[in-house]
Design a protein around this motif. Structure first.
Motif, PDB file in Angstrom:
ATOM      1  N   ASP A 196      34.366  31.083  33.907  1.00  0.00           N
ATOM      2  CA  ASP A 196      36.038  31.231  33.260  1.00  0.00           C
ATOM      3  C   ASP A 196      35.924  29.809  33.445  1.00  0.00           C
ATOM      4  N   PHE A 211      35.101  35.876  35.997  1.00  0.00           N
ATOM      5  CA  PHE A 211      35.855  37.173  35.360  1.00  0.00           C
ATOM      6  C   PHE A 211      35.202  38.195  35.110  1.00  0.00           C
ATOM      7  N   ASP A 212      35.412  39.591  35.405  1.00  0.00           N
ATOM      8  CA  ASP A 212      34.197  40.814  34.969  1.00  0.00           C
ATOM      9  C   ASP A 212      33.738  40.660  37.023  1.00  0.00           C
ATOM     10  N   ARG A 234      40.078  42.706  38.891  1.00  0.00           N
ATOM     11  CA  ARG A 234      38.727  42.397  38.351  1.00  0.00           C
ATOM     12  C   ARG A 234      38.227  41.200  37.336  1.00  0.00           C
ATOM     13  N   CYS A 235      39.141  40.702  37.076  1.00  0.00           N
ATOM     14  CA  CYS A 235      39.269  39.814  36.086  1.00  0.00           C
ATOM     15  C   CYS A 235      40.151  38.334  36.628  1.00  0.00           C
ATOM     16  N   THR A 237      40.697  34.498  35.840  1.00  0.00           N
ATOM     17  CA  THR A 237      40.913  33.762  34.279  1.00  0.00           C
ATOM     18  C   THR A 237      40.628  32.280  34.522  1.00  0.00           C
ATOM     19  N   THR A 253      44.888  35.446  36.822  1.00  0.00           N
ATOM     20  CA  THR A 253      44.398  36.839  36.843  1.00  0.00           C
ATOM     21  C   THR A 253      44.639  37.195  34.643  1.00  0.00           C
ATOM     22  N   SER A 269      46.011  42.929  38.530  1.00  0.00           N
ATOM     23  CA  SER A 269      45.504  43.158  37.427  1.00  0.00           C
ATOM     24  C   SER A 269      46.812  41.586  36.553  1.00  0.00           C
TER      25      SER A 269
END
Ligand SMILES: O=C1O[C@H](CS(=O)(=O)O)[C@@H](O)[C@H](O)[C@H]1O
Length: 291
Positions: A196, A211-212, A234-235, A237, A253, A269
């Motif tokens: 990302d 990301f992920d 998890r993500c 950015t 994130t 998150s």
């Protein structure tokens, strides 16, 4: 090994485009899906939110104050409070199908903004550049979701990523900054996280949010993974460097598309994290208007 720390008590929806302003000792970022630009003063802990009427894909601070912002409908100049003072151009994609996403400035203070092709049926997104005389150009096509923009200190390379296509590209730039043929810098296998937003440090290493993938990575100029840092979300950015010595990495994130169960399990998150790093980062330049 340093661990990411939460910056302050905040969780956004889709925070992106962290941008350090050394003069103000402030971090700026956008929450794309909430149509907002945020500012947080590290010393005073004052947090301000500027509301827009459309998604704010990305922005840069302007040398004269205010912002250049890529809203869904197009690119605009605004004053410090977010009031639009001038339209630069329309979104060159169909704005009902593609909003702006990642962007920033190059080493000459030109502004770049890429789009995200919503239907995802083909690589319909593109990358635009706004020159210092405010002329817009579409400089790349064949992208699903434009991301990962960063420039090497020697001005010879532009790095970009295409998150849904799991790839980081690099594109040679000539002496005038015109792009040549894009080449693959690194591909990610399914399950590794996807590249990302990004930033480059003084050793030419490319820091990417995965990301992920629950982590961020530092890649050598050859694309080897040199360092990785886990996050409790998890993500991530996007990343940017800041702080007094440019050795603080700010990490945005998201909680976009997460169900209540995941948010309950990973309540940070959407938070912003900081990480102390050994090598200083390249500062983001402000957008320069020469008319
Ligand atoms: O930059 C972004 O990337 C993510 C991930 S993905 O490309 O959809 O895999 C996306 O969710 C987000 O909306 C976008 O801003």
């Amino acid at each position: 090994m340093a661990q990411p720390q939460v910056l302050f008590n905040y969780t956004g929806h889709l925070p992106e485009c962290p941008t350090w302003n050394a003069q103000e000792n402030c971090l700026y970022w956008t929450d794309i899906l909430e149509n907002e630009i945020h500012r947080y003063n590290i010393a005073s802990k004052k947090h301000d939110v500027i509301q827009f009427s459309e998604e704010v894909g990305c922005f840069a601070l302007c040398e004269t104050g205010g912002f250049i912002v890529a809203l869904r409908s197009g690119i605009y100049l605004t004053n410090r409070t977010g009031l639009i003072t001038r339209k630069v151009c329309d979104n060159p994609n169909n704005p009902t199908l593609a909003r702006f996403n990642d962007g920033g400035t190059d080493r000459d203070g030109r502004f770049y903004a890429g789009t995200f092709w919503g239907p995802g049926d083909y690589n319909g997104a593109l990358l635009c550049r706004v020159d210092n005389d405010l002329t817009p150009h579409v400089i790349q096509h064949d992208i699903h979701g434009a991301n990962g923009l960063a420039f090497s200190a020697d001005k010879k390379w532009m790095f970009t990523s295409d998150t849904p296509n799991r790839v980081i590209y690099r594109t040679p730039l000539d002496k005038q900054g015109e792009p040549g043929k894009r080449e693959v810098f690194k591909r990610f296998e399914p399950g590794q996280g996807i590249p990302d937003g990004a930033a480059i440090d003084e050793e030419g290493c490319y820091w990417t949010a995965l990301f992920d993938g629950y982590r961020i990575a530092r890649l050598s100029p050859d694309g080897d993974v040199l360092e990785e840092y886990q996050l409790p979300v998890r993500c991530p950015t996007m990343v940017c460097f800041g702080g007094d010595d440019m050795k603080t990495l700010f990490i945005t994130t998201t909680r976009e598309n997460m169900d209540n169960g995941e948010v309950a399990e990973r309540p940070l998150s959407g938070a912003i994290f900081t990480l102390k790093v050994a090598v200083a980062g390249m500062p983001k330049l402000k957008f320069k208007v020469n008319e």
